[in-house]
Design an enzyme around this catalytic site. Structure first.
Site, PDB file in Angstrom:
ATOM      1  N   GLU A  10      -6.278  -4.213  -3.854  1.00 43.48           N
ATOM      2  CA  GLU A  10      -5.529  -5.331  -3.251  1.00 43.48           C
ATOM      3  C   GLU A  10      -4.956  -6.293  -4.290  1.00 43.48           C
ATOM      4  O   GLU A  10      -3.858  -6.817  -4.100  1.00 43.48           O
ATOM      5  CB  GLU A  10      -6.408  -6.123  -2.264  1.00 43.48           C
ATOM      6  CG  GLU A  10      -6.735  -5.376  -0.986  1.00 43.48           C
ATOM      7  CD  GLU A  10      -5.538  -5.211  -0.027  1.00 43.48           C
ATOM      8  OE1 GLU A  10      -4.449  -5.753  -0.291  1.00 43.48           O
ATOM      9  OE2 GLU A  10      -5.720  -4.511   0.980  1.00 43.48           O
ATOM     10  N   HIS A  54       0.813  -1.224   0.000  1.00 40.55           N
ATOM     11  CA  HIS A  54       0.000   0.000   0.000  1.00 40.55           C
ATOM     12  C   HIS A  54       0.844   1.271   0.000  1.00 40.55           C
ATOM     13  O   HIS A  54       0.508   2.237  -0.688  1.00 40.55           O
ATOM     14  CB  HIS A  54      -0.931   0.000   1.211  1.00 40.55           C
ATOM     15  CG  HIS A  54      -1.966  -1.070   1.152  1.00 40.55           C
ATOM     16  ND1 HIS A  54      -2.974  -1.083   0.217  1.00 40.55           N
ATOM     17  CD2 HIS A  54      -2.148  -2.195   1.910  1.00 40.55           C
ATOM     18  CE1 HIS A  54      -3.743  -2.137   0.402  1.00 40.55           C
ATOM     19  NE2 HIS A  54      -3.266  -2.837   1.423  1.00 40.55           N
ATOM     20  N   SER A  57       3.075  -7.717  -2.558  1.00 40.58           N
ATOM     21  CA  SER A  57       3.767  -7.982  -1.296  1.00 40.58           C
ATOM     22  C   SER A  57       3.835  -9.482  -0.998  1.00 40.58           C
ATOM     23  O   SER A  57       4.251  -9.872   0.082  1.00 40.58           O
ATOM     24  CB  SER A  57       3.086  -7.242  -0.138  1.00 40.58           C
ATOM     25  OG  SER A  57       1.764  -7.712   0.042  1.00 40.58           O
TER      26      SER A  57
HETATM   27 FE   LIG Z   1      -4.105  -4.620   2.233  1.00 41.32          FE
END
Ligand SMILES: [Fe+2]
Length: 271
Positions: free
Chosen positions: A184, A143, A203
């Protein structure tokens, strides 16, 4: 995928200790530093180094540019206040420490105010390449990088404003679903195939290796009504936009204009 993180009690105690500090935080305070251990920095180094390698071929150029702007290194876990200061300078977004998953209505409402809730603890070292819960790796590399770019940051704000605007749980849930499939887990087309910009994928070392095996659909809000997802697994369905402008038109346009009635119509049309 690995087992659920936090299997051993020493890890859970450490995570709870870091998480507990978040409850005392008041907006405007300096975010207290965490004295990370050498072992925790080593988890960051291992994962961040491998993610950086993967990003070259799997992450969208727009994400790569944003991550470069944020300028987080791979050697040490950055302190949240340092990341927050950088974001504030770049896009005006601020970070607020969180003890864990924040209920979506509250999490998103804060986005409308320009605050992103961020955990500070790092995942369990026994499952370094995957975490079913948000941790500082996900928040900062996922993020934080996106929030360093004003166009992505604006999408976060628009999602937040949409949640503030609606009242029904069904509408909040659908906005959350669009958030999942874009912010996301979103993809952008590139000349060598879809590339990731979504925080959950960029990520996750494991999911970066696999996302191209998912069913990849053209970004379409109405299509998401019937799509299902499970946040505890690698995604089986993903949506790719032609470009960042296309993403802004479709997802940004949806969040900018949606209300309880229009979302109700979308959901009813699919029944
Ligand atoms: Fe998240």
């Amino acid at each position: 995928m690995g087992s659920l993180p936090g299997g051993d009690s020493a890890y859970l105690r450490r995570r709870d200790e870091i998480a507990a500090r978040a409850s005392a935080y008041i907006r405007g305070d300096v975010i207290p530093d965490v004295e990370y251990t050498d072992a925790e920095h080593a988890i960051w180094r291992l994962v961040a180094t491998r993610l950086r390698e993967q990003h070259r071929s799997q992450a969208a150029p727009e994400y790569l540019d944003a991550a470069e702007q944020l300028g987080v290194g791979v050697e040490l876990i950055p302190q949240l206040q340092v990341v927050a200061d950088r974001l504030d300078t770049l896009t005006g977004f601020r970070l607020q420490p969180a003890g864990g998953v924040v209920p979506f209505r509250h999490f998103c409402g804060s986005l409308a105010d320009g605050y992103f809730h961020s955990t500070q603890y790092i995942r369990d070292g026994s499952t370094p390449f995957y975490s079913t819960e948000p941790d500082v790796l996900h928040e900062v590399i996922g993020h934080g990088s996106a929030l360093a770019d004003s166009r992505f940051a604006n999408l976060y704000r628009l999602a937040g404003e949409a949640v503030r605007r609606v009242e029904t749980e069904a509408a909040v849930e659908f906005i959350s679903k669009v958030f999942w499939f874009t912010i996301e887990c979103g993809l952008l087309d590139s000349s060598d195939g879809p590339r990731a910009y979504g925080a959950s994928i960029v990520s996750s070392y494991g999911e970066l290796d696999q996302f191209r095996s998912a069913e990849i659909r053209r970004l379409d809000i109405a299509d998401m009504v019937g799509a299902s997802y499970d946040i505890t697994r690698y995604q089986e369905t993903l949506y790719s936009a032609h470009s960042l402008t296309h993403l802004e038109d479709v997802a940004g346009g949806f969040w900018e204009s949606c209300d309880d009635a229009s979302i109700g119509d979308l959901l009813a049309a699919a029944e």
